[in-house]
Design a protein around this motif. Structure first.
Motif, PDB file in Angstrom:
ATOM      1  N   PRO A  76       1.009  -1.302  -0.044  1.00 56.64           N
ATOM      2  CA  PRO A  76      -0.085   0.081   0.025  1.00 56.64           C
ATOM      3  C   PRO A  76       0.987   1.059  -0.109  1.00 56.64           C
ATOM      4  N   PHE A  84      -3.617   7.882  10.783  1.00 57.77           N
ATOM      5  CA  PHE A  84      -3.799   6.430  11.095  1.00 57.77           C
ATOM      6  C   PHE A  84      -2.794   6.135  12.528  1.00 57.77           C
ATOM      7  N   TRP A  85      -1.576   6.955  12.469  1.00 56.35           N
ATOM      8  CA  TRP A  85      -0.739   6.494  13.447  1.00 56.35           C
ATOM      9  C   TRP A  85       0.069   7.546  14.302  1.00 56.35           C
ATOM     10  N   GLN A 103      -6.816  -5.616  13.205  1.00 56.79           N
ATOM     11  CA  GLN A 103      -7.646  -4.303  12.944  1.00 56.79           C
ATOM     12  C   GLN A 103      -8.108  -4.446  11.377  1.00 56.79           C
ATOM     13  N   LYS A 104      -9.202  -3.859  11.435  1.00 58.89           N
ATOM     14  CA  LYS A 104      -9.948  -3.911  10.121  1.00 58.89           C
ATOM     15  C   LYS A 104      -9.167  -3.372   8.767  1.00 58.89           C
ATOM     16  N   ARG A 105      -8.536  -2.455   9.009  1.00 57.14           N
ATOM     17  CA  ARG A 105      -7.873  -1.817   7.786  1.00 57.14           C
ATOM     18  C   ARG A 105      -6.671  -2.751   7.356  1.00 57.14           C
ATOM     19  N   PHE A 106      -6.073  -3.581   8.143  1.00 53.25           N
ATOM     20  CA  PHE A 106      -5.118  -4.643   7.917  1.00 53.25           C
ATOM     21  C   PHE A 106      -5.890  -5.937   7.359  1.00 53.25           C
ATOM     22  N   GLN A 107      -6.971  -6.148   7.638  1.00 55.99           N
ATOM     23  CA  GLN A 107      -7.761  -7.273   7.135  1.00 55.99           C
ATOM     24  C   GLN A 107      -7.961  -6.730   5.577  1.00 55.99           C
ATOM     25  N   GLU A 108      -8.283  -5.475   5.433  1.00 55.61           N
ATOM     26  CA  GLU A 108      -8.560  -5.175   3.845  1.00 55.61           C
ATOM     27  C   GLU A 108      -7.267  -5.224   3.015  1.00 55.61           C
ATOM     28  N   TYR A 109      -6.144  -4.888   3.700  1.00 55.27           N
ATOM     29  CA  TYR A 109      -4.985  -4.948   2.813  1.00 55.27           C
ATOM     30  C   TYR A 109      -4.505  -6.452   2.704  1.00 55.27           C
ATOM     31  N   LYS A 112      -6.508  -7.451  -0.259  1.00 49.33           N
ATOM     32  CA  LYS A 112      -6.034  -6.420  -1.761  1.00 49.33           C
ATOM     33  C   LYS A 112      -4.561  -6.767  -2.088  1.00 49.33           C
TER      34      LYS A 112
END
Length: 139
Positions: A76, A84-85, A103-109, A112
């Protein structure tokens, strides 16, 4: 002279001949000082004078995230991370990315970028990771 004495004398003679031959063919090349070599290797590994961008290049971050850090099919984008950080959280992530995977964002990564793994940099100096975090958060 007995046979064992003849063998010992032969080996001693051969040893002396080889020793003299080695001395005669020895070049005057300077011998390596391994203590100095150790110092130069330590200086090469020292990252004190490198910027966050240079450290990212050395660590191989640009291979997956792109030369301009705007992402590639392998990783990404690393822009606008300050939304975010915090600095400490980003350093902790760099040291152990797997601890953030729930975390949800990393599940999406994960969806992807399948089969891509963010390496852990727990073996790197925290000061270097801090420089990288500061650089990324300033972009």
């Amino acid at each position: 002279m007995t046979k064992p004495q003849i063998w010992v004398a032969s080996f001693l003679f051969l040893f002396i001949v080889l020793f003299l031959l080695q001395k005669a063919t020895k070049t005057n090349a300077p011998e390596k000082d391994f203590s100095q070599m150790g110092k130069s290797m330590m200086q090469q590994e020292s990252n004190e004078n490198l910027s966050g961008a240079q450290l990212m290049n050395n660590f191989g971050c640009l291979n997956c995230h792109g030369a301009n850090l705007e992402g590639t099919p392998m990783g990404p984008a690393l822009v606008n991370l300050k939304q975010f950080w915090s600095r400490d959280n980003l350093i902790n992530y760099l040291r152990n990315p797997n601890s953030f995977m729930s975390q949800k964002r990393f599940q999406e990564y994960k969806e992807k970028y399948p089969n891509m793994i963010m390496p852990a940099y727990s073996n790197k100096d925290v000061k270097d990771l801090g420089k990288i975090a500061d650089y990324l958060l300033s972009r």
